[in-house]
Structure formats: C-alpha cells, structure tokens
Design a protein around this motif. Structure first.
Motif, mmCIF file in Angstrom:
data_model
loop_
_atom_site.group_PDB
_atom_site.id
_atom_site.type_symbol
_atom_site.label_atom_id
_atom_site.label_comp_id
_atom_site.label_asym_id
_atom_site.label_seq_id
_atom_site.Cartn_x
_atom_site.Cartn_y
_atom_site.Cartn_z
ATOM 1 N N VAL A 77 -3.934 10.177 -1.179
ATOM 2 C CA VAL A 77 -3.773 11.389 -1.167
ATOM 3 C C VAL A 77 -4.841 12.193 -2.249
ATOM 4 O O VAL A 77 -5.467 13.013 -2.083
ATOM 5 C CB VAL A 77 -2.460 12.129 -1.079
ATOM 6 N N ILE A 78 -4.665 11.480 -3.432
ATOM 7 C CA ILE A 78 -5.662 11.921 -4.405
ATOM 8 C C ILE A 78 -6.868 11.983 -4.298
ATOM 9 O O ILE A 78 -7.703 12.649 -4.481
ATOM 10 C CB ILE A 78 -5.086 11.162 -5.933
ATOM 11 N N GLN A 79 -7.354 10.782 -3.618
ATOM 12 C CA GLN A 79 -8.735 10.279 -3.175
ATOM 13 C C GLN A 79 -9.342 10.585 -2.010
ATOM 14 O O GLN A 79 -10.287 10.153 -1.688
ATOM 15 C CB GLN A 79 -9.008 8.839 -3.814
ATOM 16 N N ASP A 80 -8.594 11.734 -1.217
ATOM 17 C CA ASP A 80 -9.254 11.953 0.136
ATOM 18 C C ASP A 80 -9.127 10.832 1.075
ATOM 19 O O ASP A 80 -10.195 10.860 1.780
ATOM 20 C CB ASP A 80 -10.447 12.626 -0.317
ATOM 21 N N ARG A 81 -8.270 10.051 0.755
ATOM 22 C CA ARG A 81 -8.290 8.850 1.845
ATOM 23 C C ARG A 81 -6.979 8.998 2.917
ATOM 24 O O ARG A 81 -6.247 9.899 2.626
ATOM 25 C CB ARG A 81 -8.307 7.581 1.244
ATOM 26 N N VAL A 82 -6.917 8.246 3.722
ATOM 27 C CA VAL A 82 -5.753 7.889 4.614
ATOM 28 C C VAL A 82 -4.712 7.114 3.871
ATOM 29 O O VAL A 82 -3.522 7.115 4.000
ATOM 30 C CB VAL A 82 -6.099 7.571 6.030
ATOM 31 N N GLY A 83 -5.256 6.008 3.414
ATOM 32 C CA GLY A 83 -4.476 5.037 2.685
ATOM 33 C C GLY A 83 -3.744 4.042 3.980
ATOM 34 O O GLY A 83 -4.005 4.039 5.042
ATOM 35 N N ALA A 84 -3.037 3.169 3.428
ATOM 36 C CA ALA A 84 -2.512 1.857 4.494
ATOM 37 C C ALA A 84 -1.502 2.715 5.489
ATOM 38 O O ALA A 84 -0.858 3.375 5.184
ATOM 39 C CB ALA A 84 -1.652 0.831 3.584
ATOM 40 N N ASN A 85 -2.187 2.459 6.651
ATOM 41 C CA ASN A 85 -1.289 2.752 7.681
ATOM 42 C C ASN A 85 -1.260 2.109 8.941
ATOM 43 O O ASN A 85 -0.821 2.547 10.184
ATOM 44 C CB ASN A 85 -1.759 4.319 8.233
ATOM 45 N N ARG A 86 -1.825 0.888 8.967
ATOM 46 C CA ARG A 86 -1.877 -0.027 9.952
ATOM 47 C C ARG A 86 -0.547 -0.966 10.522
ATOM 48 O O ARG A 86 -0.458 -1.386 11.370
ATOM 49 C CB ARG A 86 -3.081 -0.886 9.948
ATOM 50 N N ALA A 87 0.130 -1.283 9.110
ATOM 51 C CA ALA A 87 1.041 -2.307 9.354
ATOM 52 C C ALA A 87 2.173 -1.647 10.274
ATOM 53 O O ALA A 87 2.615 -0.532 10.264
ATOM 54 C CB ALA A 87 1.585 -2.713 7.997
ATOM 55 N N SER A 88 2.413 -2.382 11.635
ATOM 56 C CA SER A 88 3.546 -1.777 12.311
ATOM 57 C C SER A 88 4.443 -2.769 12.772
ATOM 58 O O SER A 88 4.197 -4.040 12.707
ATOM 59 C CB SER A 88 2.691 -1.154 13.639
ATOM 60 N N VAL A 89 5.601 -2.425 13.190
ATOM 61 C CA VAL A 89 6.726 -3.249 13.790
ATOM 62 C C VAL A 89 6.853 -2.716 15.003
ATOM 63 O O VAL A 89 7.259 -1.715 15.340
ATOM 64 C CB VAL A 89 7.823 -3.479 12.842
ATOM 65 N N TRP A 122 4.199 1.040 -1.701
ATOM 66 C CA TRP A 122 3.753 2.019 -0.725
ATOM 67 C C TRP A 122 3.209 3.427 -1.238
ATOM 68 O O TRP A 122 2.355 4.005 -1.196
ATOM 69 C CB TRP A 122 5.021 2.270 0.295
ATOM 70 N N VAL A 123 4.216 3.904 -2.169
ATOM 71 C CA VAL A 123 4.213 5.267 -2.900
ATOM 72 C C VAL A 123 2.689 5.273 -3.509
ATOM 73 O O VAL A 123 1.918 5.968 -3.667
ATOM 74 C CB VAL A 123 5.137 5.446 -3.994
ATOM 75 N N GLU A 124 2.395 4.079 -4.295
ATOM 76 C CA GLU A 124 1.069 4.011 -4.878
ATOM 77 C C GLU A 124 -0.039 3.896 -4.029
ATOM 78 O O GLU A 124 -1.072 4.689 -4.266
ATOM 79 C CB GLU A 124 1.000 2.540 -5.736
ATOM 80 N N ARG A 125 -0.022 3.347 -3.034
ATOM 81 C CA ARG A 125 -1.040 3.170 -1.941
ATOM 82 C C ARG A 125 -1.087 4.666 -1.462
ATOM 83 O O ARG A 125 -2.430 5.343 -1.471
ATOM 84 C CB ARG A 125 -0.806 2.375 -0.744
ATOM 85 N N LEU A 150 4.832 2.433 6.080
ATOM 86 C CA LEU A 150 6.044 2.030 5.614
ATOM 87 C C LEU A 150 6.282 0.560 5.612
ATOM 88 O O LEU A 150 6.790 -0.135 4.577
ATOM 89 C CB LEU A 150 7.165 2.644 5.843
ATOM 90 N N PHE A 151 5.644 -0.023 6.371
ATOM 91 C CA PHE A 151 5.776 -1.497 6.653
ATOM 92 C C PHE A 151 4.736 -2.313 5.765
ATOM 93 O O PHE A 151 4.969 -3.526 5.827
ATOM 94 C CB PHE A 151 5.868 -1.913 8.069
ATOM 95 N N GLN A 152 3.883 -1.654 5.276
ATOM 96 C CA GLN A 152 2.793 -2.134 4.532
ATOM 97 C C GLN A 152 3.279 -3.373 3.364
ATOM 98 O O GLN A 152 2.846 -4.219 3.428
ATOM 99 C CB GLN A 152 1.792 -1.233 3.942
ATOM 100 N N PRO A 153 4.201 -2.757 2.708
ATOM 101 C CA PRO A 153 4.849 -3.533 1.582
ATOM 102 C C PRO A 153 5.254 -4.948 1.947
ATOM 103 O O PRO A 153 4.900 -6.080 1.645
ATOM 104 C CB PRO A 153 5.841 -2.883 0.971
ATOM 105 N N LEU A 154 5.750 -4.921 3.492
ATOM 106 C CA LEU A 154 6.360 -6.173 4.023
ATOM 107 C C LEU A 154 5.342 -7.035 4.320
ATOM 108 O O LEU A 154 5.066 -8.486 3.858
ATOM 109 C CB LEU A 154 7.144 -5.729 5.196
#
Lengths: 359, 443
Positions: free
Chosen positions: A36-48, A28-31, A56-60
C-alpha cells in the motif's frame, strides 16, 4: 495440583500458538502494508480452493516453500553450530511472551485463572534477559558460517544488541520506580487508575521520555530498517548469508517474533497492557459521569481484545517505520545508542527520582 | 590459482580482505571491489571492472555503419536513446549531412526522456541500497510512465535503435502528447514525494553528506563529466558548452553542487530532472503535429508488389506495424535526403524498380553509408556525462576504428580514492551515486 499444571500447560500452548499465528499474520501485514505504501498490489495469488482472501494464505504458501527447500549447509561451515544458531534465535525470542499478561483474571468453573502463563516476580528482567540471549543466535550463526560477510554481520549485530540493551534497561528503570514492581502483572494492574481524573494512568503518560527511549532502543533490537546493520542486505548481506530453506525461515520468523515482542512489551509496560480506559470490573465509568454496566465475561473479553489491538497497532507502526526510512550506518547507530539514548535514559531516571522524592 | 591481486600483495598481515562482488547485491553484477578492512574501516580498496566486457569496439569494426547502431543500445542500457544519438551524430558529422528540424526536436525529446529515466534509475538504486526501498519503487514507477512514451514510439523499452544516421526511424506515436503529459506530471509528483522522503531525512543526509566527497580539481583531473562533475561546482554540460541539435534554442539551467559528495550528486540529479522536464515541455510545444496521411484506398504490401509488376500501384501501401510512423509522406521531416544515408521509403521498395535498387544499394555489402576517409570526435551529454565517439573511417562501409568515451569509466576510476578510509557501509551510497553502468564501462 494436576489441574493447575494442565491449566498452565494449556495457557503456554495458547500463548505460543497465538504468537506464532500473529507472526505468520505479520508477514502478510508486512507484505500488504508495504504494498500500500509503495503503490503496489502485494501478494494476492495464494489461494485455497479458489479462495484468495486478499492473499491471507500467502504466509502458509511461504511456510510450505521454506519447508521443502533444500537444507543446505556450506562445506566450510561448522555443521553443529550452523544448525544450532537459528534455533537459538528462535527459542529465546519466543519464550519471552510467557511472562506477559494478555488479560485479567477470569473465573471458570469456580476457579480463578489469570490470563498469563506464569506470573514471574522479575518478569521485566526475564524479558530483557531473553532478548539479550537472542544475541547468541546471531553470533553463533556468523561464526559458524565461516563467511566474512556473515562474520561482519554477526559482529555488528552483537555490538548493536548489547549497546541498545543498556539503553533498553535504563529506560525501564524509571518505569519500575513509578510502578514499584518488576512483575508485568503488577505493572499492568498499576496502570488501571486515572491521572487528573480523566487520563488513564498508563506508563506512557508517566514516563514519556522513558517510552521514547524504550521504543527506539527496542526498534534497534529488532534489527530491522532503519537499524538493520546486522543484515544490511545491500551492504554485507547479513549474518544469515550462508543460510537457506527452513533455517533461514527460522531467522526470518524470529525477526517477526521480535517485532511482536517489542509490540507486546510496549503495550504491557507503557500502554496499560489489557487495560481499557475507564473500564473497571463492573463496566465503564466515564470521567464525565456516564456509566455502562457490563457482565464480567464481557469485561474480560474487552480486555483481551484491547490487548490484541494495542499489539497490532505497534506491529503496524513498526512496519510503517521499516518501509519509510533508509538504513543508518553502523557508527551512527552506535552514536545514537551511546551518545543519545543512554544519556536520555539516565536523565529520565534522575527526573523520575526527583519527582518521586518531591512528592 | 589466480595470481594475487595488487590488494592481496600489499595487504597488511592482520587485516581482513573482503571481496565485494561481482556477485553482490549492490554491485549490479558488473563490478568487483576488493576491500582491505580494519574492522569496518576500509584501509585499501581495489576496483575491478570488465565483467560485462563483450568487445563492443572491436565488434563495431566488423559491422557496417548502419548495422552497428543496435550495439549502441547496449552501452548505457538505462538511456539507450542518447547512445543512439551520440553515434548517429558522430557519423553525420563525418558525412556532413543536415538533419531536418522535426527530427532534431524529436531527438531532443527522446534524449531528455532518457536522461530523466537514467537519473531516476540511478537515484532509485542508490536509495534502495541505502535501505529506502519505498523510494526505489516510487522512482521506478515514474520511469515506467516515461518509458511508455518511448515504447509507444520506438516499440521497445531498451533496445530502441530509434535514432538513425540522418534522422530518426519513424514519427512519434499518434498519442505521444497525452502520454508525455502524463509522464511529466507523474514524474513531477514522484520527485516531490522523493524530495519529501529524502531531502531532509536525517538518516539519509547523515549517510550521504560529506561521504565520498571529491574536490573540483581532482574531479577534473580524473576526467569526470556530467552530474558527478557538476556536483563539485563545475558547470560543464555539453548541451551548453558545445550545443548540438536545438539545445541552444531551449532554455534550461545547469544545476551545480558545492561539495561533490554523495548528497550533492543526489541533489544535482534531482534538480537536473526538473530541468529535463522543462526541456521536454518546451520541445513538445515546438513540435508541430505530424502531417496527416492522405486519404484513399490502402493495399497490403503483397498486393502492391503484385500490381507493380505491370504498372506502378497508385494506392497507398499499408506498412507492417514495425514500420508505423515511417510512411513515405512523413520521411522528409524525419530523415535527411542527402545521398544514401537513410533507409529508403519502404513504399518505393515495394512498388518501383528504382526504389528496389535504392534499397539494395543501401544494404548491400560495400555500398550504403560510406563516410569519407578521416577521423571525427563528437560528444553529447549522456546520462552520466560526456558521451563521446571517436571514429576513424577508411572510406569503406564499416568503421576502421571506433572508440567510445564512456563517462562512467572516468568517474568509477576515482571510486577507490573515494572509499579509502571510510566504512564498509559508505561503499554503497558512494557507488550508487556514481551510477556505474556496466554496459558503458566495459566495451
């Protein structure tokens, strides 16, 4: 006796669980950090249950995806070896953490429990040996895949890891000379004092060159950009070209574990392990004369926390490096290893020896 | 069983053959490089193109002059507007028509936007394949801003078909100045970031400096043009050598390199983007705002057709969104009025008999654009170099023969020589810096 065995078992389970969870967290940190470095939002869709928690649930979700993918083995591969390779990679890197102290000794129910799975007398050698054995995972995977890209990748990987093993070993000789022990627990304890009355007696202050060589060689050992010769996904796709599903997942996971192992070893060997600057058994004793008394449990908790924060810092640093630099070329990596890092390691040993002899 | 390739026949018994592509992440799916390896060293190489062949030139012989424009979008799909321009200007040369100045300035504007986008894409791919993924995303981010300007005006990012024979399809979008200013500012910022990340990065310099170098003479004899040729020190730029449009009135430099290696190709492209941004600003300053449309009631096309059955409707006709910008009042600045070269004003088609006849005469088989017999070559400066069209007309409504001089083909034909004797890893930045575009090379 039984209780002791149970305690060791519990600590082993705890250490492994901690490492694996940290590795999951690191994906998750890597994503997120790359985003952040690349001006993106990053993984934020995985939800429980609608709860997203910044992805934070993306790794799961990733783990579940890996589990349910087809376990594919190419027809031309050597099946047994092909199956064995990811396990080898994963195993050798994940056992390294057992030798690392993640806190001082705590007293529970009248029993002194060192926060370390086993205090090996040659833990430094053990860690280096386990890191080297990880090479087999790469070699076997490349050979068993019977693919030319994988073969080139695994040969590059083996050559790279063995070369940097030399630099890695040399960089630690100076450290072992300064803290005359091969046990990680002793080394951490030896880093508890002060230099010149104010500077923590950490390995990095005693062995700055040693640390530089160790860290760069260690980065090369993690096989990530800028040292991702064995993978080089846009050149040779890498030693796991013919892997998919959970087997590929294990390789990837082993990569993250290597990042953690490097962070843990850097922390333990050069940044005082669980030591907090100026924190003794009874509380803080600041160099300017201030004192802050703390309960023993608070001291232990602070030390475990300090260890974790230091490890996280080094993980963060490695991810930052990975997303900043382009990749070396194979021969340049070899040049850096043999012509720069190994001589520097030798110089470091000589300089350390001279200083120690002069004292 | 396919017959053995040249490389397979000549390979030494002990060496390893490696097949890079066409399914390879760095080959963009459109090229195959076969390598004969001695460990990591490339002993021999053979490049194979043709994986994106779709018969462009042959297809053009069966399409009318007007209709084949859409195929040119797909040539260099990174800078489609320059392809449109090259084709349109070649046909204009055959027809001998003059294009209004406003249309010329708009053409310069969109060409330079495309050129920057082309260079950004090339460097982005080159950086990503060298492992610098962050640089890739930065450059692509800048490209998005540029394509915003293009998209506002043309309605498409890639398949634009915006530059037409005799002019351009429509006027620039009402908000183009703000969008262009944002794009130029953002691109400058990104270029600064990328310079900081790569220019003096010892890893990047080590991977590119001295790698894939070609001499000036070799480059010329291979027929190289564009940034790749200029990286060897030859200041050949079609915009300067044979100025077209209004380029002779704009001030810009032609950056050149020295060594003709990967690093120089990177540096030349970086500096060329700066120059293109300069041109963009000058062209924008020269372009007056579009004349305002007259006030008054506006009616829908159906209504206009209905009313015009009795008496010509005097109200303005609302055009469908895809024709926005090509109102009758604006067309004189955008397209030539010499003969049936451009699509007649849609308002006339809706409301007058003459207009309707004009419309049919333009689109009917055997009518429309019919250049005189003869052959013509014309070239423009594309993203990769001299983009030339050689067209033979037999006086009918479609070309007798159309040949494209794709700059890529000549550049990529030197790739085998560039990578021979180097390491496997050198293929990647070399190939990336040449900017191979499948759509252009295979036709």
């Amino acid at each position: 006796m039984l209780v002791d065995a149970l305690i060791v078992l519990a600590k082993a389970v705890l250490a492994l669980a901690w490492t694996l969870l940290l590795a999951l967290f690191l994906t998750w940190v890597e994503r997120k950090e790359s985003a952040v470095i690349q001006d993106r939002v990053g993984a934020n869709r995985a939800s429980v249950m609608g709860l997203r928690l910044f992805g934070l649930f993306q790794p799961l979700a990733d783990a579940i995806k890996m589990f349910f993918k087809e376990d594919f083995t190419p027809s031309f591969a050597q099946r047994a070896l092909h199956r064995l390779a990811p396990a080898l990679s994963f195993f050798f890197v994940s056992v390294t953490v057992v030798a690392v102290p993640f806190g001082d000794t705590v007293h529970l129910f009248g029993r002194a429990v060192p926060l370390q799975v086993v205090d090996l007398s040659a833990a430094v050698l053990f860690a280096l040996a386990m890191l080297s054995l990880g090479t087999y995972g790469i070699l076997v995977s490349g050979w068993a895949s019977a693919s030319r890209f994988a073969l080139i990748g695994s040969l590059r990987g083996a050559a790279q890891l063995i070369s940097y093993e030399a630099a890695l070993g040399l960089s630690l000789v100076g450290l072992v000379m300064v803290f005359p022990s091969l046990s990680l627990a002793r080394i951490v304890e030896a880093q508890g004092g002060l230099l010149f009355g104010f500077l923590p007696r950490w390995g990095v202050f005693l062995q700055p060159l040693g640390f530089a060589v160790f860290y760069i060689a260690g980065m090369a050992g993690t096989k990530r950009v800028p040292f991702d010769m064995p993978e080089g996904e846009s050149e040779i796709i890498g030693f796991y070209t013919e892997y998919g599903g959970l087997k590929f997942g294990l390789f990837m996971f082993a990569d993250f574990l290597e990042v953690i192992v490097l962070a843990v070893l850097s922390t333990t060997l050069f940044f005082g392990g669980w030591q907090v600057p100026w924190l003794g058994g009874e509380g803080f004793a600041f160099p300017w004369g201030g004192r802050l008394a703390l309960a023993p449990w608070a001291v232990s908790a602070l030390r475990v926390l300090a260890f974790n924060l230091k490890v996280l810092f080094f993980c963060w640093l490695q991810v930052l490096t990975r997303w900043t630099y382009p990749r070396f070329r194979y021969d340049q990596v070899m040049d850096l290893g043999w012509k720069v890092l190994v001589p520097l390691g030798v110089v470091n040993i000589l300089a350390t020896g001279l200083v120690l002899a002069a004292r | 069983m396919a017959s053995p390739t040249r490389l397979e026949r000549s390979a030494r018994p002990g060496s390893m053959l490696l097949n890079m592509g066409p399914s390879h992440p760095a080959m963009h799916g459109t090229m195959r490089i076969m390598l004969e390896l001695d460990a990591e060293r490339i002993v021999n190489a053979e490049c194979e193109i043709g994986y994106l062949h779709r018969g462009f030139e042959k297809t053009c012989e069966n399409k009318t002059w007007f209709n084949l424009l859409v195929y040119t979008d797909r040539l260099n799909y990174v800078s489609p507007l320059i392809n449109n321009l090259g084709y349109a200007m070649t046909v204009e040369k055959m027809l001998g028509v003059a294009v209004p100045e406003r249309a010329q300035l708009i053409r310069v504007l969109v060409s330079e936007l495309s050129r920057v986008a082309d260079h950004l894409t090339c460097l982005a791919a080159m950086a990503m394949e060298s492992g610098a993924f962050t640089v890739f995303l930065y450059l692509i981010k800048a490209r998005e801003y540029l394509w915003d300007v293009v998209e506002f005006t043309t309605g498409a990012r890639m398949t634009t078909s915006y530059i037409r024979i005799g002019g351009v399809r429509a006027d620039l979008h009402a908000d183009w100045r703000a969008a262009l200013a944002a794009a130029v500012a953002e691109t400058r910022r990104v270029l600064k970031d990328v310079s900081g990340l790569l220019d003096n990065n010892s890893i990047f310099v080590g991977r590119t400096r001295g790698v894939g170098a070609i001499s000036r003479e070799d480059a010329l004899s291979y027929g190289w043009t564009g940034p790749c040729l200029r990286s060897t020190g030859v200041p050949y730029d079609v915009r300067k050598a044979r100025p077209y449009l209004v380029y002779d009135r704009l001030s810009f430099d032609v950056p050149v390199g020295e060594n003709g290696d990967n690093y120089d190709r990177y540096a030349v492209r970086m500096r060329e983007m700066e120059q293109s941004l300069r041109i963009l600003e000058q062209a924008a300053a020269l372009l007056p705002d579009a004349p305002p449309l007259p006030d008054g009631p506006v009616i829908e096309p159906e209504e206009a057709v209905c009313r015009s059955r009795r008496r010509r409707a005097v109200e303005r006709v609302r055009l469908p969104p895809n024709l926005e910008g090509s109102e009758k009042e604006r067309l004189p600045g955008l397209a030539t009025s010499d003969g049936p070269v451009t699509v007649p004003a849609k308002e006339d088609t809706y409301t007058t008999m003459e207009g309707l006849i004009g419309h049919f005469l333009f689109f009917m088989r055997g009518k429309g654009i019919r250049p005189p017999k003869g052959d013509v070559y014309f070239s423009v400066e594309g993203g990769n170099g001299e983009l030339g069209f050689y067209i033979v007309s037999d006086g009918t409504d479609r070309p007798y023969r159309l040949h494209l001089r794709a700059p890529c083909l000549h550049i990529v034909s030197a790739l085998e020589e560039l990578i021979k004797g180097r390491l496997v890893a050198d293929v990647i930045p070399t190939f990336g810096s040449l900017n191979m575009i499948g759509g252009e090379i295979d036709r």
